[in-house]
Design a protein around this motif. Structure first.
Motif, PDB file in Angstrom:
ATOM      1  N   GLU A 614       0.824  -1.204   0.000  1.00  0.00           N
ATOM      2  CA  GLU A 614       0.000   0.000   0.000  1.00  0.00           C
ATOM      3  C   GLU A 614       0.858   1.253   0.000  1.00  0.00           C
ATOM      4  N   LEU A 615       1.959   1.246   0.750  1.00  0.00           N
ATOM      5  CA  LEU A 615       2.845   2.402   0.775  1.00  0.00           C
ATOM      6  C   LEU A 615       3.467   2.663  -0.591  1.00  0.00           C
ATOM      7  N   ILE A 616       3.892   1.599  -1.253  1.00  0.00           N
ATOM      8  CA  ILE A 616       4.513   1.768  -2.574  1.00  0.00           C
ATOM      9  C   ILE A 616       3.492   2.274  -3.587  1.00  0.00           C
ATOM     10  N   GLN A 617       2.306   1.688  -3.594  1.00  0.00           N
ATOM     11  CA  GLN A 617       1.305   2.050  -4.587  1.00  0.00           C
ATOM     12  C   GLN A 617       0.755   3.462  -4.383  1.00  0.00           C
ATOM     13  N   ASN A 618       0.597   3.881  -3.142  1.00  0.00           N
ATOM     14  CA  ASN A 618      -0.047   5.164  -2.858  1.00  0.00           C
ATOM     15  C   ASN A 618       0.908   6.334  -2.789  1.00  0.00           C
ATOM     16  N   ALA A 619       2.200   6.081  -2.940  1.00  0.00           N
ATOM     17  CA  ALA A 619       3.150   7.192  -2.962  1.00  0.00           C
ATOM     18  C   ALA A 619       2.942   8.002  -4.234  1.00  0.00           C
ATOM     19  N   THR A 620       3.289   9.283  -4.167  1.00  0.00           N
ATOM     20  CA  THR A 620       3.143  10.133  -5.350  1.00  0.00           C
ATOM     21  C   THR A 620       4.127   9.701  -6.427  1.00  0.00           C
ATOM     22  N   LYS A 621       3.814  10.043  -7.678  1.00  0.00           N
ATOM     23  CA  LYS A 621       4.708   9.696  -8.775  1.00  0.00           C
ATOM     24  C   LYS A 621       6.066  10.377  -8.621  1.00  0.00           C
ATOM     25  N   PHE A 622       6.050  11.526  -7.999  1.00  0.00           N
ATOM     26  CA  PHE A 622       7.318  12.216  -7.753  1.00  0.00           C
ATOM     27  C   PHE A 622       8.227  11.349  -6.881  1.00  0.00           C
ATOM     28  N   CYS A 623       7.682  10.826  -5.784  1.00  0.00           N
ATOM     29  CA  CYS A 623       8.486   9.991  -4.885  1.00  0.00           C
ATOM     30  C   CYS A 623       8.840   8.652  -5.549  1.00  0.00           C
ATOM     31  N   GLN A 624       7.882   8.050  -6.206  1.00  0.00           N
ATOM     32  CA  GLN A 624       8.145   6.766  -6.854  1.00  0.00           C
ATOM     33  C   GLN A 624       9.280   6.881  -7.861  1.00  0.00           C
ATOM     34  N   LEU A 625       9.247   7.945  -8.667  1.00  0.00           N
ATOM     35  CA  LEU A 625      10.288   8.106  -9.678  1.00  0.00           C
ATOM     36  C   LEU A 625      11.652   8.336  -9.047  1.00  0.00           C
ATOM     37  N   ARG A 626      11.685   9.120  -8.002  1.00  0.00           N
ATOM     38  CA  ARG A 626      12.971   9.366  -7.351  1.00  0.00           C
ATOM     39  C   ARG A 626      13.563   8.060  -6.816  1.00  0.00           C
ATOM     40  N   VAL A 627      12.722   7.200  -6.230  1.00  0.00           N
ATOM     41  CA  VAL A 627      13.212   5.937  -5.681  1.00  0.00           C
ATOM     42  C   VAL A 627      13.702   5.023  -6.800  1.00  0.00           C
ATOM     43  N   VAL A 628      12.914   4.900  -7.842  1.00  0.00           N
ATOM     44  CA  VAL A 628      13.273   3.970  -8.919  1.00  0.00           C
ATOM     45  C   VAL A 628      14.473   4.473  -9.699  1.00  0.00           C
ATOM     46  N   GLN A 629      14.442   5.754 -10.087  1.00  0.00           N
ATOM     47  CA  GLN A 629      15.477   6.276 -10.977  1.00  0.00           C
ATOM     48  C   GLN A 629      16.784   6.595 -10.244  1.00  0.00           C
ATOM     49  N   GLU A 630      16.697   7.027  -9.021  1.00  0.00           N
ATOM     50  CA  GLU A 630      17.906   7.476  -8.329  1.00  0.00           C
ATOM     51  C   GLU A 630      18.414   6.493  -7.291  1.00  0.00           C
ATOM     52  N   THR A 668      11.656  -9.485  -7.449  1.00  0.00           N
ATOM     53  CA  THR A 668      11.302  -8.437  -6.488  1.00  0.00           C
ATOM     54  C   THR A 668      11.448  -7.053  -7.106  1.00  0.00           C
ATOM     55  N   ILE A 669      12.531  -6.840  -7.840  1.00  0.00           N
ATOM     56  CA  ILE A 669      12.741  -5.531  -8.482  1.00  0.00           C
ATOM     57  C   ILE A 669      11.638  -5.258  -9.499  1.00  0.00           C
ATOM     58  N   ILE A 670      11.295  -6.270 -10.287  1.00  0.00           N
ATOM     59  CA  ILE A 670      10.227  -6.110 -11.277  1.00  0.00           C
ATOM     60  C   ILE A 670       8.911  -5.773 -10.585  1.00  0.00           C
ATOM     61  N   GLN A 671       8.638  -6.431  -9.481  1.00  0.00           N
ATOM     62  CA  GLN A 671       7.385  -6.161  -8.776  1.00  0.00           C
ATOM     63  C   GLN A 671       7.343  -4.728  -8.266  1.00  0.00           C
ATOM     64  N   VAL A 672       8.462  -4.234  -7.744  1.00  0.00           N
ATOM     65  CA  VAL A 672       8.495  -2.855  -7.241  1.00  0.00           C
ATOM     66  C   VAL A 672       8.208  -1.882  -8.372  1.00  0.00           C
ATOM     67  N   ILE A 673       8.856  -2.057  -9.516  1.00  0.00           N
ATOM     68  CA  ILE A 673       8.659  -1.122 -10.632  1.00  0.00           C
ATOM     69  C   ILE A 673       7.239  -1.256 -11.185  1.00  0.00           C
ATOM     70  N   GLU A 674       6.690  -2.468 -11.203  1.00  0.00           N
ATOM     71  CA  GLU A 674       5.312  -2.641 -11.673  1.00  0.00           C
ATOM     72  C   GLU A 674       4.322  -1.962 -10.734  1.00  0.00           C
ATOM     73  N   LEU A 675       4.626  -1.958  -9.442  1.00  0.00           N
ATOM     74  CA  LEU A 675       3.739  -1.255  -8.510  1.00  0.00           C
ATOM     75  C   LEU A 675       3.740   0.244  -8.771  1.00  0.00           C
ATOM     76  N   THR A 676       4.883   0.796  -9.178  1.00  0.00           N
ATOM     77  CA  THR A 676       4.953   2.227  -9.507  1.00  0.00           C
ATOM     78  C   THR A 676       4.464   2.500 -10.921  1.00  0.00           C
ATOM     79  N   LYS A 677       4.311   1.463 -11.727  1.00  0.00           N
ATOM     80  CA  LYS A 677       3.839   1.563 -13.121  1.00  0.00           C
ATOM     81  C   LYS A 677       4.748   2.448 -13.964  1.00  0.00           C
ATOM     82  N   ASP A 678       6.031   2.390 -13.653  1.00  0.00           N
ATOM     83  CA  ASP A 678       7.032   3.104 -14.458  1.00  0.00           C
ATOM     84  C   ASP A 678       7.596   2.104 -15.475  1.00  0.00           C
ATOM     85  N   TYR A 679       6.816   1.904 -16.547  1.00  0.00           N
ATOM     86  CA  TYR A 679       7.153   0.825 -17.479  1.00  0.00           C
ATOM     87  C   TYR A 679       8.359   1.162 -18.354  1.00  0.00           C
TER      88      TYR A 679
END
Length: 1430
Positions: A614-630, A668-679
């Motif tokens: 729930e925390l991963i899915q409900n985070a803003t796209k700004f936060c999700q992108l920072r985590v995934v990309q950086e 696990t990594i794929i699942q995290v990125i799929e939860l953020t939907k940063d395809y």
């Protein structure tokens, strides 16, 4: 020389001047008026001598009006009758005067026997300039039939003289043989001749034959059979002969166009030939001439007679090809106005054809123009599927190929619709954001001018900001639409369509972020956008600038808010806990991917807990992108082998720079990125891992991920890049002799290049049989050595080896051996005594790897062996030791899951042969009023656990945890149900569960578990997506299927609840299902129709269906309820309650929804399409009353009836057609004003269109004989006869055609008459045509040719009067009877628009035809149509 005596002058007419009438001398001669004896001006009276002759006028004062003199007389009936009789007598006498006079016996020229030389000389004279009068004295005998045609062709006899010779021979045949139907015989002879000429391949003879055929057809020596024969030959001709027969058709085109039947056949033949060529693209260039001729012919027919293309059966079959040829063909350089005219004709013909498609909703029926435009845009976007041509979608959506470009306001509206289509919850698929980005990219770059491209970029930016201004948000902090909008604009920002920096600047410039305005609705909305939107900047300076600007807008300059940082840190910690080795400092010392231990790595293997998800899915796209990309991706790319190869690690399979990820870590990594939907990041990651790893356990996971998101890669435009990366990896593995079969099989399913496909098929056949069995087997032998040894030793034919590696070549792929391996695995699972789940999981994983290695070498895996043999032996109903009834069942449930995830057994096999089969047995027992014993209850509970694992992918409360890899594998399998549209087995399983639940008491524990299973299943994400993508099929399987297979009312209620919950419907009140208040159904109906729009129309339709189903399932205890004694879905309760509730529903539908016009009729028709028959019949019956009650009806009501008629039987449709004709006749008899008459009539005509095909088919079925008496006894025939007569009368009615102003109404009625005659069989059509001849129709001058072309009526040609002697075409012979020696009445061919020409003689020639084949007709034809010479 004696002077010659002057002779007295005798008045004589000019030489060779023929009298007006031979028997009436007084009529004199044309243009010759000799003086008469005793005429008034010759009388020598005194007045005439003195003053001259003065003609006295009939009226003394020529300027005086005679109105007052004759007006009173004209009022009298006798006067009018006398005038009518007088005019009729004049016309009768004129007709008699203008009649040809001739002898009662026609005498033709005689033919004589001559020698061969004389015959040849005569034929040469015929081809020359010898007068026909001379040739008529010695016509040679023996030259007839086909020989005559061969002779005139060989001697190149001019066409008129050849026809003259044909007539002479023919009239002698008629006289000698008394053959009254020689024209038919001659047509057959000529057809045989011309068919032989087509095979001779002589262009000159073929050209002459065609021109001679046209000439003699015009002379009426050939009948229409020649046209039918020509079409038969054209249909049978190969591609080489097609141009020859097309040239013949070209000569007779005007004759074909006179008959709808012939035109239908011609058009269909041409289209079939074009389709045959287009289906073989490799021959198109070789047949360029043929294609060009066929297209030219089709263009000509379409421009001249577009009515003939209103042919629904043919149109529905070939409409795509017709669009290509008639509209999209760029090879033909036509003038722009002609091409535009074809486009207009095509759209008109398309709409006229679609009217007769009773299953197609007509979007033109929308009363709101903007809704019609939105409907068009939505329908275009909904066509996007896998492998869609986005260039054609973009061209159609933005109309870039049209001559009329969009205005900026219209472009903005289209961009807004793109955004709504992406974020609406009523469409399925994360690919939509990337599709929109691709469409905008194609449109933006579709122009070469830099300035125009910049203008389009500005329009996109301003339109997107405007969309953010107007689109409403929900009030919840964590709103699903916020995530969808943020994801869409993140994709648009990344691809350069939306500038985040310009967006912030615009907000600042407008003052939306000023402190005094931050509490307004618009400012609050935009502040949430700013908070959610991700920032994509490659330049570090621009990134920092946007980050600082975002911070100042959200929190102010001095605010110390750390919400975003806390969220980012929390997400990073969650990921780090699942991937400790990736982020460990010891990672730099690793040489190969680690092997997970089920005990020590338990928390890493299992899935994220619900809180973390729930925390991963409900985070803003700004936060999700920072985590995934950086944080995540950079760390993964650093998790590689850094140590150089030396003596200590030279045996390692990895190379420096290779990824050290194992399958669990990558999952696990794929699942995290799929939860953020940063395809985009997901694709970048899996391609990097694919290129930088040789770990075999990763490849199935990578391939599964690629398959799961195929639509997204395609929408990105990167599918080809993904396939190329896989091909490159396969080439690399081939070089190492370690090809991976999952990569090969997937590439074979998506690659279409023959060369690549051949190489892949070769790789598949050469799959290495000596590959090591599994890394897991060898690595776990120390811990599980005895169990693995037992597994191998129990497999027949296998010999245990002490080698450190196990080779899969020891196993055979035949069914017997596969079953032996399964049996051995079963025995090992039975015998193992591990107390910890981790140890059991390790063994099951080893077994799964073993079976995967063996299964890869089979065509169908273990599917057949498992379903036919293994289940029969281990899950028998009469066996108390069945696997489903034991304490170790959980191990086997995980075993089944492993088999499914590793694609060894299909999930359908488990559901059908294991779950459904046993549930059927249990439900049958309960249906027979028997109770389940304890073993059967345990069995049912285990099946419930298995369903939770397979369909819901969550860790079961029973203690069976699922790994991340297993969850992802099951998600891929279940999501395939969304696309393949085959989920019957799932609905069957839940129907059996509903039967068991309804048979148990409400307080039963098992019933509670089944209820909870049903509720949880309806809330599963993939099932909700299934309900969005295939809502019609979901309703058909779960609700309609339940109706057919089970009559239990409670079961139907439970199945309806599944669908309702799957739709996410929270507007319904549960009391309606419990029967507390039937009035709630009306509130639900109002909610459905008040909230319906173009986006949720499919969902609203199923909601309406379920609402009606629920009404019919109400308990009898409720007032105004609907009850079913036998469980069937019928209306019930007391009679009074039944009538009351039925009337309320029906009145609400017609009075409130339809007639008041509050809801668009097209929207209403969408919703009721496919409604159950009993409801449709009740609404239909009341609709007939509405039609009788009201004359003028609301626009679009025919669409409502169209939807209702889809659900009723043919008998009701026939009743409908009879009621309509009665109303049309009544309206026609009433004296209504013009506007009302047309409106009332055309509404009924449009309604009759809906049932015309049913009526025509019914008449074809019942009228089986040519007897008119038999047909008149058939009520269906009488109905259609009334309709045809009435429609023809309406065609002739000036209020309908309005002398050309009522084109739309005229076209519809004409199309309807054509459709009825086309759809009827040959026998009833012939009878109706015979009956029509008894009627007199005043066919209007306007569009008379169109009417005559469609109606097969014998309309006589215009003649010069009656021929008393009955002279036919064979008797009209030139050069005979000039001196009244044979036929005492000459035929003046100038009356037939003939004219004289100067040389070589004064023979007559038609003004509109070519007489001689030597005329360069071919040259003229080539100039007009291109070089089409055969």
């Amino acid at each position: 020389m004696a002077q010659q005596q002057l002779q007295r002058y005798t008045l004589t007419p000019p030489k060779n001047l023929v009298r007006f009438h031979k028997e009436s001398i007084d009529l004199g001669f044309p243009d010759f008026y000799p003086p008469k004896h005793g005429q008034d001006e010759d009388q020598m009276t005194e007045e005439n001598v003195k003053k001259g002759f003065n003609d006295t006028p009939f009226v003394q004062n020529e300027h005086f009006s005679a109105h007052d003199v004759i007006y009173d007389e004209l009022k009298k009936d006798d006067t009018l009758k006398n005038l009518g009789d007088f005019m009729a007598d004049i016309m009768k006498r004129k007709n008699e005067t203008n009649t040809f006079q001739g002898s009662s016996q026609f005498m033709g020229p005689t033919i004589v026997w001559v020698t061969a030389d004389e015959r040849d000389k005569w034929l040469r004279d015929l081809a020359g300039n010898v007068a026909l009068k001379v040739l008529a004295r010695s016509v040679p005998k023996g030259v007839d039939g086909k020989d005559l045609l061969e002779a005139v062709t060989s001697y190149r006899v001019p066409l008129a003289r050849a026809t003259w010779f044909t007539k002479i021979v023919g009239i002698n045949k008629i006289i000698q043989n008394r053959n009254t139907d020689y024209t038919k015989e001659w047509t057959n002879i000529f057809y045989t001749f011309i068919r032989d000429q087509s095979l001779s391949h002589d262009p000159d003879r073929w050209r002459y034959s065609i021109l001679l055929a046209k000439w003699q057809f015009d002379e009426q020596l050939l009948d229409q059979r020649l046209l039918r024969y020509t079409l038969e030959q054209l249909d049978q001709a190969d591609h080489c002969q097609t141009p020859m027969w097309l040239w013949l058709v070209q000569q007779f085109l005007s004759e074909f166009q006179r008959s709808r039947t012939l035109m239908r056949l011609l058009i269909e033949i041409i289209i079939k030939k074009l389709q045959d060529i287009y289906q073989h693209p490799h021959i198109i260039l070789k047949l360029d001439l043929v294609v060009k001729m066929l297209k030219n012919m089709l263009h000509t027919l379409f421009i001249t007679t577009p009515d003939m293309f209103v042919f629904p059966v043919c149109w529905n079959t070939y409409k795509d090809l017709l669009r290509i040829v008639l509209v999209d063909d760029d090879s033909k350089t036509d003038p722009p106005n002609l091409k535009h005219q074809r486009e207009r004709y095509f759209e008109a013909v398309r709409s006229r054809n679609e009217i007769f498609d009773d299953k197609k909703i007509n979007p033109l029926g929308m009363s709101n123009v903007r809704d019609a435009l939105d409907s068009r845009m939505i329908s275009i976007l909904d066509k996007i599927t896998y492998r869609t041509d986005y260039h054609s979608i973009t061209a159609e959506y933005f109309r870039t190929n049209s001559n009329f470009q969009m205005m900026e306001r219209e472009v903005s509206r289209h961009i807004h619709t793109l955004c709504r289509w992406t974020i609406t919850p009523f469409r399925e698929g994360d690919f939509r954001a990337y599709s929109v980005s691709t469409i905008l990219d194609i449109w933006k770059n579709g122009v070469s001018d830099v300035k125009e491209k910049l203008e389009r970029e500005t329009i996109i930016q301003s339109s997107l900001v405007e969309f953010l201004d107007i689109y409403p948000f929900g009030e919840n902090e964590l709103n699903e639409q916020e995530e969808t909008i943020a994801r869409l604009f993140g994709v648009l920002t990344k691809n350069g369509h939306f500038s985040y920096q310009r967006y912030l600047q615009r907000l600042i410039a407008r003052g939306d972020v000023r402190p005094e305005r931050r509490d307004t609705e618009r400012s609050l909305r935009h502040l949430r956008y700013v908070k959610w939107f991700a920032i994509y900047e490659t330049d570090f300076h621009d990134l920092n600038h946007n980050m600082n600007q975002r911070w100042h807008i959200l929190y102010g300059i001095n605010n110390k808010d750390a919400t975003d940082k806390k969220t980012i840190d929390t997400l990073s910690n969650i990921i780090s806990e699942k991937l400790p080795n990736v982020f460990s400092p010891k990672a730099k010392d690793m040489n190969s991917p680690m092997v997970d231990d089920p005990v020590s790595d338990f928390n890493c293997i299992i899935n994220f807990d619900d809180t973390s998800l729930e925390l991963i899915q409900n985070a803003t796209k700004f936060c999700q992108l920072r985590v995934v990309q950086e944080f995540l991706i950079p760390s993964v790319k650093k998790f590689v082998q850094n140590a150089p190869i030396d003596d200590t690690n030279w045996k390692s399979l990895t190379e420096p720079g290779s990824s050290l990820l194992n399958a669990r870590q990558l999952a696990t990594i794929i699942q995290v990125i799929e939860l953020t939907k940063d395809y985009g990041s997901l694709l970048e990651l899996i391609i990097w891992v694919l290129e930088n790893s040789l770990e075999r356990t990763l490849f199935p996971l990578i391939v599964d991920t690629i398959k799961r998101h195929e639509m997204i890669w395609d929408a990105m435009g990167k599918s080809d890049g993904v396939f190329d990366a896989l091909m490159k990896k396969n080439d690399q593995l081939r070089e190492k002799r370690a090809t991976e079969i999952c990569i090969i099989k997937y590439l074979l399913s998506v690659i279409h290049d023959p060369e690549k496909k051949s190489k892949l098929e070769q790789d598949l056949t050469q799959f290495p049989t000596k590959s090591q069995l599994s890394v897991a087997v060898s690595r776990n032998r120390d811990r599980l050595g005895q169990d693995v040894k037992n597994l191998f030793t129990r497999t027949p034919g296998f010999k245990w080896s002490n080698a450190s590696q196990v080779d899969s070549r020891w196993f055979s792929p035949d069914d017997g051996y596969l079953y032996a391996i399964l049996e051995s695995c079963t025995d090992v699972i039975h015998s193992q005594n591990y107390s910890e789940w981790a140890d059991s999981q390790k063994l099951l994983d080893v077994i799964g790897d073993l079976l995967r290695e063996v299964g890869d070498r089979t065509t169908e895996g273990f599917d057949a062996v498992f379903s036919k043999k293994w289940l029969s032996n281990y899950t028998r109903a009469d066996d108390d030791d069945s696997l489903l009834r034991q304490d170790i069942t959980n191990r086997f449930l995980i075993f089944f899951t492993i088999l499914v995830v590793r694609h060894l057994i299909k999930i359908e096999t488990i559901l059908e042969h294991l779950v459904e089969k046993n549930l059927i047995r249990l439900s049958h027992k309960l249906s027979n009023k028997k109770q389940l014993d304890s073993n059967e209850i345990i069995e049912c509970r285990n099946l419930v656990i298995l369903l939770r694992i397979l369909l819901m992918h969550k860790n079961d409360p029973s203690g069976i945890p699922l790994t991340t890899m297993e969850i992802q594998g099951l998600q891929l399998i279940c999501e395939s149900f969304i696309h393949n549209n085959d989920f019957t087995i799932i609905s069957n399983v839940f129907q059996k569960l509903a039967i068991i639940e309804s048979s148990l008491g409400s307080n039963d524990d098992l019933a509670f578990e089944l209820k909870q299973l049903r509720i949880d299943f309806s809330r599963v994400y993939w099932f909700k997506q299934l309900c969005i993508a295939n809502i019609d099929n979901v309703y058909d399987r779960f609700v309609k299927g339940a109706k057919k297979q089970n009559n239990n009312k409670e079961v139907k209620k439970l199945m309806i609840e599944i669908v309702r919950s799957g739709l996410g419907n929270i507007s319904y009140d549960n009391n309606i299902m419990n029967g507390h208040s039937s009035s709630l159904c009306f509130k639900n109906l109002e909610k459905i129709f008040s909230a319906v729009n173009l986006w949720n129309i499919q969902k609203s339709r199923i909601e309406f269906f379920t609402c009606m189903d629920q009404i019919m399932l109400l308990d009898s205890s409720s007032n105004g309820s609907l009850h079913s004694n036998d469980g069937d879905l019928v209306m019930g309760g007391s009679d009074e309650d039944f009538d009351n509730l039925k009337s309320r529903v029906i009145d609400y539908f017609w009075e409130e929804l339809v007639l008041k016009g509050n809801n668009d009729c097209l929207i209403v028709s969408h919703i009721i399409r496919g409604i159950r028959e009993d409801v449709a019949v009740e609404l239909f019956e009341h609709g007939l009353i509405i039609l009788e009650k009201y004359g003028e009806l609301i626009v679009g009501i025919e669409e409502v009836f169209r939807a209702l008629l889809l659900s009723v039987r043919d008998s009701k449709k026939l009743e409908f057609s009879e009621a309509l004709i009665t109303q049309v006749q009544k309206i026609s008899d009433e004296n209504k004003d013009h506007t009302t008459f047309v409106s009332c009539i055309m509404t009924r005509i449009k309604l009759f269109v809906l049932v015309a095909s049913v009526l025509a088919a019914r008449v074809t079925a019942v009228v089986t004989t040519n007897s008119i008496e038999f047909a008149n006894r058939q009520p269906d025939y009488n109905i259609i006869m009334k309709w045809v007569v009435m429609l023809i009368k309406l065609l002739c009615n000036e209020r309908i055609h309005q002398n050309g102003s009522g084109a739309d109404n005229f076209d519809l009625i004409l199309d309807l008459v054509s459709f009825l005659l086309d759809e009827m069989g040959k026998i009833p059509r012939a009878i109706i045509v015979a009956e029509l001849k008894k009627y007199h129709f005043n066919i209007p001058v306007i569009w008379s040719n169109r009417i005559k072309r469609v109606l097969p009526l014998n309309i006589p040609k215009e003649t010069l009067g009656k021929r008393k002697h009955g002279l036919d075409a064979w008797q009209l012979i030139e050069g005979i009877g000039e001196n009244d020696d044979l036929n005492n009445s000459a035929i003046d061919l100038s009356w037939y628009d003939a004219k004289f020409y100067q040389k070589p003689s004064k023979r007559l020639k038609r003004s509109d035809e070519y007489e001689d084949y030597n005329l360069d007709f071919n040259k003229k034809y080539n100039e007009e149509n291109g070089h089409l010479e055969p």
